[in-house]
Design an enzyme around this catalytic site. Structure first.
Site, PDB file in Angstrom:
ATOM      1  N   ALA A  96      -3.946   7.224  -5.390  1.00  0.00           N
ATOM      2  CA  ALA A  96      -2.546   6.802  -5.449  1.00  0.00           C
ATOM      3  C   ALA A  96      -2.538   5.294  -5.674  1.00  0.00           C
ATOM      4  CB  ALA A  96      -1.816   7.174  -4.166  1.00  0.00           C
TER       5      ALA A  96
ATOM      6  N   ALA B 155       0.844  -1.197   0.000  1.00  0.00           N
ATOM      7  CA  ALA B 155       0.000   0.000   0.000  1.00  0.00           C
ATOM      8  C   ALA B 155       0.874   1.239   0.000  1.00  0.00           C
ATOM      9  CB  ALA B 155      -0.946  -0.006   1.197  1.00  0.00           C
ATOM     10  N   ASN B 156       0.264   2.389   0.183  1.00  0.00           N
ATOM     11  CA  ASN B 156       0.990   3.654   0.288  1.00  0.00           C
ATOM     12  C   ASN B 156       0.294   4.528   1.321  1.00  0.00           C
ATOM     13  OD1 ASN B 156      -1.070   5.359  -1.139  1.00  0.00           O
ATOM     14  ND2 ASN B 156      -0.547   3.969  -2.824  1.00  0.00           N
ATOM     15  N   ARG B 157       0.801   5.736   1.511  1.00  0.00           N
ATOM     16  CA  ARG B 157       0.346   6.585   2.611  1.00  0.00           C
ATOM     17  C   ARG B 157      -0.810   7.515   2.234  1.00  0.00           C
ATOM     18  NH1 ARG B 157       4.351   6.185   6.539  1.00  0.00           N
ATOM     19  NH2 ARG B 157       6.389   5.503   5.771  1.00  0.00           N
ATOM     20  N   SER B 158      -1.404   7.342   1.087  1.00  0.00           N
ATOM     21  CA  SER B 158      -2.492   8.234   0.674  1.00  0.00           C
ATOM     22  C   SER B 158      -3.664   8.156   1.651  1.00  0.00           C
ATOM     23  CB  SER B 158      -2.973   7.872  -0.734  1.00  0.00           C
ATOM     24  OG  SER B 158      -4.111   8.628  -1.068  1.00  0.00           O
TER      25      SER B 158
END
Length: 407
Positions: free
Chosen positions: A280, A214-217
């Site tokens: 994102a 995942a990412n930090r969006s």
């Protein structure tokens, strides 16, 4: 639309969240609105008419049979001498009265007698909110044109109780009031009759049933764009990856997990007039996710075989048929922000790239403010730091102007 010079009638019903109504009065008056307050008998068990009246700048109204106000049918004046009626908190009991057309006290009589828009902020125990009776009442109120903000998820006043039922925060209610009043002003609805698609948040790409890439969006910017577009009159479909944000009001929301899920949802939402890809999306996924949790063992660290995810922005922007007239992508960069955005614009085939610096020191990812550069084939427009809501409103205004110029 701002609330300057607007007249708000605030109905406070009984519940522990009534204390938040005092802050709501202050927030509304900060924005230039005048506020009159009606309180139910139960509300007075939680906050006093004196406190509400002091903040509003005039006495609170509490009694349907008050000889001082009812000699000239005061409840009708209260119902009509306003631009908007806000009910916060709205208890299950008052919502049931509203849905059934009951009028047995000042609050319910005013609500039945008004021909002004009504905004309701429900607040109750999660079990009450989920009950069949409340669901029926909510559906009836929606059919009657009543607009709701919240409730939110979180801890309740009762010990060890949590779930959906918390009243929306005062600033959320203020924003909903601004949107509702703006929606009634044709000049504030430049996207009326148009369809918009917005993607938001991260995607989760499974490694096994427990882990994912995942990412930090946070989804805050994409959700803000969806809200602003709806306020501008567009019929908005928001396709959201996993976020902790409430669904925006007046927006069709599709929840997805992975990039492939998001692409399928995007294609199902077409055709649209504007497509905004603020999500994102993870660039890669594991080629073959484990069916069971990957365990530590003597074999050492597992090697993950990654493959590229579908490019959702390029897929839509390069459609040979059914391409949206305006396709907007986002570029989250940590260096050479504008240069990388220009390259992305050419590579993806979209109309605009909204680029921002998401390096750790910028505080953009997960934060409430943003600094963006709108990159088009005609040049770069760099905006000052703003709240994400302000960025969204400015983007939507620019989209509306662009579509108008194109006829």
């Amino acid at each position: 639309m701002t609330l300057s010079s607007t007249k708000i009638l605030l109905v406070i019903s009984g519940g522990i969240a009534a204390y938040k109504a005092l802050d709501l009065i202050r927030r509304l008056r900060e924005r230039g609105a005048s506020v009159r307050v009606v309180m139910t008998r139960s509300a007075q068990e939680f906050v006093t008419p004196l406190a509400a009246g002091a903040l509003a700048g005039e006495p609170a109204y509490t009694d349907l049979f008050d000889s001082k106000t009812e000699f000239d049918v005061g409840h009708i004046r209260l119902a009509r001498e306003c631009d908007l009626v806000v009910v916060a908190p709205a208890t299950a009991n008052l919502m049931a009265k509203m849905a059934g057309g009951h009028a047995d006290d000042l609050a319910s009589t005013v609500l039945l007698a008004t021909d002004r828009p009504v905004l309701v902020a429900p607040a109750m125990n999660p079990v009450m909110w989920a009950s069949a009776a409340t669901r029926r009442n909510v559906a009836q109120l929606a059919a009657d044109g009543v607009v709701m903000v919240g409730p939110n998820a979180g801890e309740m006043a009762e010990r060890n109780e949590a779930g959906v039922g918390r009243m929306a925060e005062p600033l959320e209610i203020v924003a909903a009031a601004e949107r509702l009043l703006a929606a009634r002003d044709p000049a504030a609805r430049p996207l009326a009759g148009m369809k918009m698609l917005v993607t938001s948040g991260p995607t989760h790409e499974p490694i096994d049933p427990v882990r994912y890439i995942a990412n930090r969006s946070s989804g805050k910017q994409g959700h803000a764009i969806a809200r602003a577009a709806a306020a501008a009159g567009a019929a908005v479909t928001l396709i959201s990856g996993p976020v902790t944000l409430a669904d925006p009001p007046c927006v069709t929301v599709v929840h997805v997990e992975s990039a492939r899920d998001m692409l399928a949802a995007v294609e199902a939402a077409l055709p649209v007039d504007v497509a905004v890809f603020a999500a994102a999306v993870a660039d890669w996924r594991v080629a073959s996710a484990g069916a069971q949790k990957i365990k530590k063992g003597a074999a050492g660290t597992p090697q993950l075989d990654l493959v590229e995810n579908p490019d959702i922005l390029a897929t839509v922007a390069r459609r040979t048929s059914g391409r949206p007239p305006l396709v907007v992508g986002f570029a989250a960069e940590t260096e050479h922000v504008v240069d990388n955005a220009r390259k992305k614009l050419a590579r993806k085939g979209c109309d605009w790239i909204v680029a921002n610096d998401v390096s750790a020191e910028s505080g953009v990812m997960g934060g409430d403010r943003n600094t963006v550069h709108v990159v088009t084939r005609d040049g770069v427009d760099s905006w000052p730091i703003q709240s994400k809501e302000e960025v969204a409103q400015a983007l939507v205004a620019r989209m509306a102007a662009t579509l108008k110029d194109r006829g």
